[in-house]
Motif scaffolding. Structure first.
Motif, PDB file in Angstrom:
ATOM      1  N   GLY A  95       0.826  -1.206   0.000  1.00  0.00           N
ATOM      2  CA  GLY A  95       0.000   0.000   0.000  1.00  0.00           C
ATOM      3  C   GLY A  95       0.859   1.253   0.000  1.00  0.00           C
ATOM      4  N   LEU A  96       1.941   1.225   0.746  1.00  0.00           N
ATOM      5  CA  LEU A  96       2.853   2.359   0.807  1.00  0.00           C
ATOM      6  C   LEU A  96       3.499   2.595  -0.560  1.00  0.00           C
ATOM      7  CD1 LEU A  96       4.192   4.453   2.640  1.00  0.00           C
ATOM      8  CD2 LEU A  96       5.867   2.732   3.240  1.00  0.00           C
ATOM      9  N   MET A  97       3.938   1.533  -1.195  1.00  0.00           N
ATOM     10  CA  MET A  97       4.547   1.652  -2.525  1.00  0.00           C
ATOM     11  C   MET A  97       3.531   2.168  -3.540  1.00  0.00           C
ATOM     12  SD  MET A  97       7.719   0.860  -2.226  1.00  0.00           S
ATOM     13  CE  MET A  97       8.325   0.419  -3.826  1.00  0.00           C
ATOM     14  N   ARG A  98       2.286   1.699  -3.452  1.00  0.00           N
ATOM     15  CA  ARG A  98       1.234   2.140  -4.365  1.00  0.00           C
ATOM     16  C   ARG A  98       0.989   3.646  -4.202  1.00  0.00           C
ATOM     17  NH1 ARG A  98      -1.581  -1.840  -3.472  1.00  0.00           N
ATOM     18  NH2 ARG A  98      -2.771  -1.064  -1.718  1.00  0.00           N
ATOM     19  N   ARG A  99       0.933   4.116  -2.945  1.00  0.00           N
ATOM     20  CA  ARG A  99       0.712   5.543  -2.699  1.00  0.00           C
ATOM     21  C   ARG A  99       1.890   6.381  -3.194  1.00  0.00           C
ATOM     22  NH1 ARG A  99      -1.228   6.757   3.140  1.00  0.00           N
ATOM     23  NH2 ARG A  99      -1.622   8.772   2.181  1.00  0.00           N
ATOM     24  N   LEU A 100       3.114   5.871  -3.016  1.00  0.00           N
ATOM     25  CA  LEU A 100       4.281   6.587  -3.531  1.00  0.00           C
ATOM     26  C   LEU A 100       4.261   6.638  -5.053  1.00  0.00           C
ATOM     27  CD1 LEU A 100       7.082   5.262  -1.187  1.00  0.00           C
ATOM     28  CD2 LEU A 100       6.343   7.624  -1.410  1.00  0.00           C
ATOM     29  N   ASP A 101       3.890   5.535  -5.702  1.00  0.00           N
ATOM     30  CA  ASP A 101       3.782   5.520  -7.161  1.00  0.00           C
ATOM     31  C   ASP A 101       2.773   6.549  -7.643  1.00  0.00           C
ATOM     32  OD1 ASP A 101       5.715   3.637  -7.735  1.00  0.00           O
ATOM     33  OD2 ASP A 101       4.305   1.954  -7.692  1.00  0.00           O
ATOM     34  N   GLU A 102       1.633   6.649  -6.954  1.00  0.00           N
ATOM     35  CA  GLU A 102       0.615   7.628  -7.334  1.00  0.00           C
ATOM     36  C   GLU A 102       1.137   9.047  -7.172  1.00  0.00           C
ATOM     37  OE1 GLU A 102      -2.776   6.678  -4.926  1.00  0.00           O
ATOM     38  OE2 GLU A 102      -3.079   4.760  -5.936  1.00  0.00           O
TER      39      GLU A 102
END
Length: 111
Positions: A95-102
């Motif tokens: 989830g953290l990686m997904r938010r950083l990607d966004e």
């Protein structure tokens, strides 16, 4: 949902923000900016994506070390926002990686 323009490490981002959550988002942006600038200024890491990952890991580690406890005012403000992460739990890495990607979509994906 309101939008706020923020600056992190000299780059502007337009972020969604729940009504009344401006102060909490501004504080979160300030923490991320401080952490990322400190890593960049350390001189060993130059890639924005790597700096973002290291900053995220440092901040997540700080949350884990605190046991999810924050100042009472910060906890009350965080719990008042449905869209804000629960400071009592460490977010999962995916989830953290997904938010950083966004957040970094204009710079490319992290991994």
């Amino acid at each position: 949902m309101k939008q706020m323009e923020v600056t992190i490490m000299g780059q502007s981002y337009l972020l969604g923000c729940p009504e009344g959550g401006e102060a909490a988002l501004a504080e979160a942006v300030s923490q991320v900016d401080r952490e990322m600038c400190a890593i960049r200024d350390g001189g060993k890491v130059k890639a924005r994506e790597r700096i973002a990952v290291l900053a995220a890991l440092n901040l997540a580690y700080q949350l884990a070390e605190d046991g999810g406890t924050a100042a009472p005012a910060a906890q009350a403000e965080a719990s008042a926002q449905a869209a804000a992460p629960d400071l009592g739990r460490l977010p999962d890495l995916d989830g953290l990686m997904r938010r950083l990607d966004e957040a970094l979509e204009h710079d490319g994906h992290l991994l």
